[in-house]
Design a protein around this motif. Structure first.
Motif, mmCIF file in Angstrom:
data_model
loop_
_atom_site.group_PDB
_atom_site.id
_atom_site.type_symbol
_atom_site.label_atom_id
_atom_site.label_comp_id
_atom_site.label_asym_id
_atom_site.label_seq_id
_atom_site.Cartn_x
_atom_site.Cartn_y
_atom_site.Cartn_z
ATOM 1 N N LEU A 19 6.923 -1.832 -7.398
ATOM 2 C CA LEU A 19 8.106 -1.026 -7.128
ATOM 3 C C LEU A 19 9.182 -1.278 -8.187
ATOM 4 C CD1 LEU A 19 9.145 0.955 -4.944
ATOM 5 C CD2 LEU A 19 10.253 -1.006 -3.878
ATOM 6 N N LEU A 20 9.384 -2.523 -8.567
ATOM 7 C CA LEU A 20 10.350 -2.854 -9.615
ATOM 8 C C LEU A 20 9.936 -2.259 -10.961
ATOM 9 C CD1 LEU A 20 12.857 -4.518 -10.544
ATOM 10 C CD2 LEU A 20 11.254 -6.365 -11.026
ATOM 11 N N ALA A 21 8.647 -2.337 -11.285
ATOM 12 C CA ALA A 21 8.153 -1.796 -12.554
ATOM 13 C C ALA A 21 8.328 -0.278 -12.603
ATOM 14 C CB ALA A 21 6.693 -2.170 -12.753
ATOM 15 N N VAL A 22 7.991 0.408 -11.537
ATOM 16 C CA VAL A 22 8.130 1.872 -11.500
ATOM 17 C C VAL A 22 9.592 2.265 -11.586
ATOM 18 C CG1 VAL A 22 7.839 3.899 -10.005
ATOM 19 C CG2 VAL A 22 5.952 2.301 -10.321
ATOM 20 N N SER A 24 12.030 0.566 -12.980
ATOM 21 C CA SER A 24 12.525 0.271 -14.326
ATOM 22 C C SER A 24 12.050 1.314 -15.333
ATOM 23 C CB SER A 24 12.078 -1.116 -14.758
ATOM 24 O OG SER A 24 12.598 -2.089 -13.891
ATOM 25 N N ILE A 25 10.801 1.712 -15.238
ATOM 26 C CA ILE A 25 10.256 2.706 -16.164
ATOM 27 C C ILE A 25 10.941 4.054 -15.976
ATOM 28 C CG2 ILE A 25 8.178 4.055 -16.677
ATOM 29 C CD1 ILE A 25 6.599 1.434 -16.157
ATOM 30 N N VAL A 26 11.117 4.465 -14.724
ATOM 31 C CA VAL A 26 11.783 5.742 -14.459
ATOM 32 C C VAL A 26 13.232 5.686 -14.912
ATOM 33 C CG1 VAL A 26 12.601 7.242 -12.580
ATOM 34 C CG2 VAL A 26 10.244 6.452 -12.607
ATOM 35 N N ASN A 27 13.890 4.579 -14.668
ATOM 36 C CA ASN A 27 15.286 4.429 -15.071
ATOM 37 C C ASN A 27 15.414 4.418 -16.589
ATOM 38 O OD1 ASN A 27 17.957 4.214 -14.501
ATOM 39 N ND2 ASN A 27 17.937 2.006 -14.221
ATOM 40 N N TYR A 28 14.454 3.870 -17.299
ATOM 41 C CA TYR A 28 14.492 3.834 -18.768
ATOM 42 C C TYR A 28 14.316 5.231 -19.358
ATOM 43 C CZ TYR A 28 13.168 2.738 -23.551
ATOM 44 O OH TYR A 28 13.094 2.687 -24.917
ATOM 45 N N TYR A 29 13.372 6.007 -18.848
ATOM 46 C CA TYR A 29 13.070 7.294 -19.448
ATOM 47 C C TYR A 29 13.978 8.414 -18.969
ATOM 48 C CZ TYR A 29 8.981 5.473 -21.776
ATOM 49 O OH TYR A 29 8.153 4.766 -22.600
ATOM 50 N N ILE A 30 14.727 8.230 -17.898
ATOM 51 C CA ILE A 30 15.589 9.301 -17.397
ATOM 52 C C ILE A 30 16.962 9.268 -18.054
ATOM 53 C CG2 ILE A 30 16.806 8.299 -15.416
ATOM 54 C CD1 ILE A 30 15.668 10.639 -13.781
#
Length: 52
Positions: A19-22, A24-30
């Protein structure tokens, strides 16, 4: 009150790590960074004068 088995703790740990990885990835690319026009102009006008 029954305690959780070690397997359940392991699955809960894996769940939160994923959940943390998903997140972080979504927050980085958005995130879209739009530079100001002043920054672009100052980058273009800089010149380097070599003294040798």
């Amino acid at each position: 009150m029954p305690q959780m088995s070690p397997l359940s703790w392991w699955l809960l740990f894996i769940y939160f790590i994923l959940l943390l990885a998903v997140f972080s990835i979504v927050n980085y690319y958005i995130f879209f960074y739009t530079p100001q026009k002043q920054d672009l102009i100052s980058l273009k006008t800089k010149s380097m004068n070599w003294k040798w």
